[in-house]
Design an enzyme around this catalytic site. Sequence first.
Site, PDB file in Angstrom:
ATOM      1  N   HIS A 171      15.228  44.168  20.338  1.00  0.00           N
ATOM      2  CA  HIS A 171      14.869  45.188  21.328  1.00  0.00           C
ATOM      3  C   HIS A 171      14.084  46.340  20.697  1.00  0.00           C
ATOM      4  O   HIS A 171      14.307  46.673  19.537  1.00  0.00           O
ATOM      5  CB  HIS A 171      16.143  45.730  21.988  1.00  0.00           C
ATOM      6  CG  HIS A 171      16.974  44.660  22.617  1.00  0.00           C
ATOM      7  ND1 HIS A 171      18.056  44.082  21.977  1.00  0.00           N
ATOM      8  CD2 HIS A 171      16.866  44.043  23.822  1.00  0.00           C
ATOM      9  CE1 HIS A 171      18.588  43.155  22.761  1.00  0.00           C
ATOM     10  NE2 HIS A 171      17.881  43.098  23.890  1.00  0.00           N
ATOM     11  N   HIS A 226      18.502  52.786  19.946  1.00  0.00           N
ATOM     12  CA  HIS A 226      18.137  53.181  21.320  1.00  0.00           C
ATOM     13  C   HIS A 226      18.453  54.645  21.622  1.00  0.00           C
ATOM     14  O   HIS A 226      17.987  55.182  22.627  1.00  0.00           O
ATOM     15  CB  HIS A 226      18.866  52.303  22.345  1.00  0.00           C
ATOM     16  CG  HIS A 226      18.468  50.862  22.291  1.00  0.00           C
ATOM     17  ND1 HIS A 226      17.155  50.459  22.463  1.00  0.00           N
ATOM     18  CD2 HIS A 226      19.188  49.730  22.069  1.00  0.00           C
ATOM     19  CE1 HIS A 226      17.101  49.140  22.343  1.00  0.00           C
ATOM     20  NE2 HIS A 226      18.318  48.672  22.095  1.00  0.00           N
ATOM     21  N   ASP A 284      19.785  39.705  16.961  1.00  0.00           N
ATOM     22  CA  ASP A 284      19.599  39.195  18.322  1.00  0.00           C
ATOM     23  C   ASP A 284      18.226  38.531  18.471  1.00  0.00           C
ATOM     24  O   ASP A 284      17.865  38.069  19.555  1.00  0.00           O
ATOM     25  CB  ASP A 284      19.826  40.289  19.388  1.00  0.00           C
ATOM     26  CG  ASP A 284      19.259  41.630  18.998  1.00  0.00           C
ATOM     27  OD1 ASP A 284      18.497  41.706  18.008  1.00  0.00           O
ATOM     28  OD2 ASP A 284      19.557  42.614  19.700  1.00  0.00           O
ATOM     29  N   ASP A 323      15.232  44.493  15.112  1.00  0.00           N
ATOM     30  CA  ASP A 323      16.103  44.097  16.225  1.00  0.00           C
ATOM     31  C   ASP A 323      15.227  43.492  17.323  1.00  0.00           C
ATOM     32  O   ASP A 323      14.040  43.836  17.442  1.00  0.00           O
ATOM     33  CB  ASP A 323      16.839  45.333  16.744  1.00  0.00           C
ATOM     34  CG  ASP A 323      17.881  44.994  17.800  1.00  0.00           C
ATOM     35  OD1 ASP A 323      19.052  44.827  17.431  1.00  0.00           O
ATOM     36  OD2 ASP A 323      17.514  44.895  18.993  1.00  0.00           O
TER      37      ASP A 323
HETATM   38  C1  OKP Z   1      21.138  46.809  22.086  1.00  0.00           C
HETATM   39  B1  OKP Z   1      20.509  46.427  20.735  1.00  0.00           B
HETATM   40  C2  OKP Z   1      19.495  43.047  29.718  1.00  0.00           C
HETATM   41  C3  OKP Z   1      20.583  44.102  29.690  1.00  0.00           C
HETATM   42  C4  OKP Z   1      20.652  44.714  28.334  1.00  0.00           C
HETATM   43  C5  OKP Z   1      21.806  46.333  26.928  1.00  0.00           C
HETATM   44  C6  OKP Z   1      21.164  45.697  25.748  1.00  0.00           C
HETATM   45  C7  OKP Z   1      21.333  46.557  24.518  1.00  0.00           C
HETATM   46  C8  OKP Z   1      20.747  45.987  23.258  1.00  0.00           C
HETATM   47  N1  OKP Z   1      19.297  42.512  31.006  1.00  0.00           N
HETATM   48  N2  OKP Z   1      21.766  45.569  28.135  1.00  0.00           N
HETATM   49  O1  OKP Z   1      19.145  46.699  20.603  1.00  0.00           O
HETATM   50  O2  OKP Z   1      20.804  45.097  20.297  1.00  0.00           O
HETATM   51 ZN    ZN Z   2      18.930  44.470  20.149  1.00  0.00          ZN
END
Ligand code: OKP
Ligand code: ZN
Length: 356
Positions: A215, A176, A297, A213
Amino acid sequence: MIQILHDETTLLHKTIELLGSKLRPALESPERVRAIVASLKAAGREICMQSVTDEQVQSVMEIAKITHGEEYIDHLRNTHSDWLAAGLIEQHKSVLPECFRLHNQAYSSLAPPKDLFARAGYYAFDMSSGIMKDSWQSIIASANLAIQAASMICENTTTSRSARTVLALTRPPGHHCTGHQAGGYCYINNIALSVTRIRTMNPSARFAILDLDFHHGNGTQEIFWSDTSVLYVSIHGQDEFPYYTGHASEVGPHNTILNLPLPARSTFAAYQTHLKTALGAIQTFKADYLLISLGFDTFRLDPLGSFQIDTGDYTTIASTIQQCIQGVPALILLEGGYVLERLGENMLAFIKGWEG
Ligand code: OKP
Ligand code: ZN
């Protein structure tokens, strides 16, 4: 055989986040990597321990400066002690931003602000990237793992014809982080540093980055947006964090970005269709190196994910990738994955599929 790299200094960083309108201990915790290491050891895997020397700190910073702003890096290093010296924080607490920079670039001053509160929000895009007293050490240790892993796959290709894989247990994660902002538990884009390191040894190398990932790796996408020798491919939850990137229409100026969003609750069958599309694009690109941002995740029980992927599916994912890229040296960096009790077995399942 996959070579596995770990550095215990990555375990020092331990911070808080704003999640569901509550400030709480960050889900991205040292226990994640501890759990993976424990399972690897129990399975009899050798782990190659690293620790950062003073010279390596300098070299990590030099490499980081290629893709990250120098002032941003200084901010990561200094912010906790600056807040402490100004009496704004207690030693054991974390710096978190309270106001973010606006995107009215047409008329705002773009210079980094002097005010410490303003700086915290200038160099971050969310409230899941707190900075505590030991964060800098772990950030450097994590980045160093990405660099060492990159050096190793280059050495391996010159000394032996059979391709090798190096897995670095990077923490904090990286995908990120843009060149100038922390967010989503990420402070330095580890995979970008791997690319830079490989390029010092092989300047004309072509890279495929596969981001698995849950995300979208907005930071990696942004850093390599107009880079014609890097293909960025991501399979991620649609309309999920970081919310404002990862749409399929984001292809970059040279068509080297491929975003494959999947709706919430997608099954493994749906995931596999995207994985095949991703691997097809990677094959066509003819990369010299494959770099994987590996997050667990996507697991069905993950608190930050929503796919229906089970432990055994990671074996299938890994063997599918392996069959497609055969011969290409690969580097795997850890990103997310937050079910502590299942992280170890998910990693072992992935390794099993990769090693066949
Ligand atoms: C990091 B990685 C969702 C809030 C999310 C941060 C998530 C970070 C993910 N409502 N807060 O890509 O696993
Ligand atoms: Zn993630």
